[in-house]
Design a protein around this motif. Structure first.
Motif, short mmCIF file in Angstrom:
data_model
loop_
_atom_site.label_atom_id
_atom_site.label_comp_id
_atom_site.label_asym_id
_atom_site.label_seq_id
_atom_site.Cartn_x
_atom_site.Cartn_y
_atom_site.Cartn_z
N GLU A 28 0.49 -1.27 -0.54
CA GLU A 28 -0.25 0.19 -0.38
C GLU A 28 0.77 0.90 -0.07
O GLU A 28 0.54 1.96 -0.50
CB GLU A 28 -0.83 -0.14 1.15
CG GLU A 28 -0.16 0.09 2.44
CD GLU A 28 0.16 -1.58 3.11
OE1 GLU A 28 0.41 -1.65 4.59
OE2 GLU A 28 -0.33 -2.35 2.40
N LEU A 29 2.17 1.41 0.48
CA LEU A 29 2.74 2.55 0.12
C LEU A 29 3.98 2.21 -1.02
O LEU A 29 3.90 3.65 -1.49
CB LEU A 29 3.77 2.23 1.97
CG LEU A 29 4.78 3.40 1.81
CD1 LEU A 29 4.53 4.92 2.12
CD2 LEU A 29 5.88 2.62 2.26
N LYS A 30 3.91 1.66 -1.47
CA LYS A 30 4.56 1.62 -2.71
C LYS A 30 3.49 2.03 -3.76
O LYS A 30 4.22 2.37 -4.87
CB LYS A 30 4.87 0.15 -3.27
CG LYS A 30 6.10 -0.13 -2.84
CD LYS A 30 6.77 -2.09 -2.99
CE LYS A 30 7.90 -2.75 -2.76
NZ LYS A 30 7.88 -4.13 -3.41
N GLU A 31 2.37 1.84 -4.03
CA GLU A 31 1.30 1.80 -4.95
C GLU A 31 1.24 3.58 -4.29
O GLU A 31 0.79 4.67 -5.50
CB GLU A 31 0.13 1.23 -4.40
CG GLU A 31 -0.98 2.09 -5.30
CD GLU A 31 -0.57 2.17 -6.80
OE1 GLU A 31 -1.26 2.73 -7.22
OE2 GLU A 31 -0.61 0.96 -7.22
N LEU A 37 4.54 10.78 -7.36
CA LEU A 37 5.51 10.19 -8.03
C LEU A 37 4.60 10.19 -9.66
O LEU A 37 4.97 11.73 -10.01
CB LEU A 37 6.27 9.23 -8.26
CG LEU A 37 7.23 9.54 -6.94
CD1 LEU A 37 8.30 8.02 -7.36
CD2 LEU A 37 7.80 10.75 -7.34
N ARG A 38 3.25 10.79 -8.81
CA ARG A 38 2.51 10.60 -10.84
C ARG A 38 1.60 12.01 -10.55
O ARG A 38 1.14 12.56 -11.48
CB ARG A 38 1.65 9.91 -10.88
CG ARG A 38 2.78 8.66 -12.01
CD ARG A 38 1.38 7.58 -12.24
NE ARG A 38 0.35 7.11 -11.75
CZ ARG A 38 0.08 6.04 -11.20
NH1 ARG A 38 1.76 4.85 -10.91
NH2 ARG A 38 -0.28 5.51 -10.92
N GLY A 39 1.76 12.74 -8.79
CA GLY A 39 1.02 14.00 -8.89
C GLY A 39 -0.36 14.18 -8.20
O GLY A 39 -1.13 14.24 -8.41
N LYS A 40 -0.92 12.25 -8.27
CA LYS A 40 -1.93 11.99 -8.24
C LYS A 40 -2.12 12.52 -6.63
O LYS A 40 -3.27 11.40 -5.95
CB LYS A 40 -2.70 10.59 -8.92
CG LYS A 40 -2.03 10.84 -9.98
CD LYS A 40 -2.91 9.63 -10.59
CE LYS A 40 -2.61 10.25 -12.49
NZ LYS A 40 -3.41 8.36 -12.93
N LEU A 41 -1.15 12.06 -5.44
CA LEU A 41 -1.15 12.26 -4.11
C LEU A 41 -0.49 13.09 -3.43
O LEU A 41 0.41 13.76 -3.44
CB LEU A 41 -0.74 11.04 -3.76
CG LEU A 41 -1.33 10.63 -1.84
CD1 LEU A 41 -3.13 9.93 -2.52
CD2 LEU A 41 -0.92 8.67 -1.97
N PRO A 48 0.98 8.97 6.76
CA PRO A 48 0.55 8.16 8.09
C PRO A 48 0.89 6.65 7.46
O PRO A 48 0.97 6.01 8.49
CB PRO A 48 -1.08 7.88 7.06
CG PRO A 48 -1.36 9.79 7.08
CD PRO A 48 -0.48 10.10 6.57
N LEU A 49 0.65 5.97 6.02
CA LEU A 49 1.31 4.83 5.62
C LEU A 49 2.70 5.23 6.10
O LEU A 49 3.26 3.91 6.12
CB LEU A 49 1.07 5.35 4.26
CG LEU A 49 -0.29 5.21 3.86
CD1 LEU A 49 -0.43 5.26 2.02
CD2 LEU A 49 -1.10 3.88 4.37
N GLU A 50 3.93 5.89 6.03
CA GLU A 50 4.80 6.05 6.22
C GLU A 50 5.41 5.33 7.71
O GLU A 50 6.07 4.52 8.84
CB GLU A 50 5.46 7.29 5.88
CG GLU A 50 5.72 7.74 3.96
CD GLU A 50 6.21 8.37 4.00
OE1 GLU A 50 6.45 8.79 3.04
OE2 GLU A 50 6.22 9.46 4.72
N GLU A 51 4.66 6.11 8.85
CA GLU A 51 4.47 5.89 10.01
C GLU A 51 4.09 4.87 10.51
O GLU A 51 4.93 3.80 11.40
CB GLU A 51 3.75 6.99 10.68
CG GLU A 51 4.49 8.16 10.73
CD GLU A 51 3.37 9.34 11.60
OE1 GLU A 51 3.12 9.03 12.36
OE2 GLU A 51 3.84 10.53 11.30
#
Length: 334
Positions: A28-31, A37-41, A48-51
């Motif tokens: 889920e973090l990879k996605e 990187l595509r500017g969609k997030l 939160p995902l990284e933590e």
């Protein structure tokens, strides 16, 4: 060592176990990173995902029994591009192949490099607050940053390297001021041009490490060590973290001819293989290490970061590493 473990308030066992830096990211973090990187997030949506992923890896390292932990680098992509994106003076170019089918966006030095503020400190503090065990601060070193970037600003490689060293010194100072006792400076490129080691690579490392109350490790992997040994021992660090298992421990032959004079983090599991080594194999590698170095000077870890392996492979490799180290400690006590 520049400072003793007792002076730093560290209580480490003989043959301390650790990891090099990176762990595999959850799907889920990879996605989410791909979308970012595509500017969609947005970047804040990653946090939160990284933590969560960082917290999970801290808990896993505690359960496995590592002595010195790492944050797992859930917030980083490539080791050079991550720092370049957080420094002024860089722009990012297109994708460049690093190894296998892995690519990174090669940074370009376009202007004078400037430090905006701490790059790794926030996550180091977050990770250290989750454990009572020491947490390594990990940065990419100035020589590798210079070597793996295009330079369109500085007059030569030395000038670019020393400029980066002065900037990365600020990052290290921020970590030490916050309480980091163990700092690792990753320099996988250090053997790329052996003639540059005495000319300015040593000077750059001195700028980064000198006169600071910390224990410094430099991680050097998958290089032509035979061309820089024993000269590399002049690098002003306390510990050299070397890939050993992937090269069938052949460096130990060099150490017999020219004694290794610093502490050594000895890679005992191959991070580029899906095979999980059995405990006897790992134990034999530790025994080999103790043939050329006193146990008091040895640390035990994988060859390199584990981000290219699956989570399951990473955990099993670390478990075998820790159990083999415990067996080696038991024999030393007899």
């Amino acid at each position: 060592m520049a400072v003793s473990f007792s002076e730093l308030g560290l209580d480490l066992p003989i043959l301390p176990t650790t990891a090099v830096g990176s762990y595999p990211k959850p799907p889920e973090l990879k996605e989410a990173r791909r979308k970012y990187l595509r500017g969609k997030l947005e970047e804040e949506d990653l946090r939160p995902l990284e933590e969560k992923a960082t917290r999970d890896w801290i808990e896993t390292q505690e359960e496995i029994g590592l002595d010195v932990l790492v944050d797992g680098e859930m917030y980083r992509g490539d080791m050079v591009a991550y720092f370049a994106r957080n420094l002024e003076g860089f722009e990012m170019s297109g994708l460049v192949r690093s190894y296998d089918n892995r690519y990174y966006r090669k940074p370009v030095i376009k202007d004078e490099i400037r430090w905006r503020g701490p790059i790794t400190l926030d996550y180091w503090k977050f990770a250290q607050a989750l454990t009572d065990k020491p947490m390594k601060g990990v940065i990419t070193g100035p020589y590798t940053m210079m070597d793996w970037s295009f330079d369109e600003h500085y007059p030569d490689r030395r000038a670019a390297c020393l400029a980066l060293a002065r900037i990365l010194r600020k990052e290290v100072e921020a970590l030490v001021d916050a309480g980091a006792k163990i700092i690792q400076v990753d320099e996988p490129a250090i053997s790329a041009r052996p003639e540059e080691l005495p000319k300015f690579a040593e000077e750059a490392m001195r700028i980064v490490t000198e006169n600071l109350d910390a224990y410094f490790i430099t991680h050097i992997c998958y290089g032509a060590f035979e061309f820089i040994y024993p000269e590399m021992l002049n690098l002003p660090v306390d510990n050299f973290d070397l890939e050993m298992s992937n090269s069938d421990l052949d460096l130990t032959g060099l150490f017999k001819d020219e004694p290794f004079t610093e502490d050594l983090s000895f890679g005992v599991v191959d991070v580029h293989s899906h095979v999980v080594e059995d405990e006897d194999t790992v134990k034999s590698r530790i025994d080999r290490a103790m043939e050329v170095l006193e146990p008091e000077k040895l640390w035990i870890d994988p060859d390199c970061g584990l981000k290219t392996r699956t989570k399951e492979e990473s955990i099993e490799k670390l478990k075998r590493m820790v159990s083999a180290t415990e067996a080696a400690r038991d024999e030393l006590e007899v």
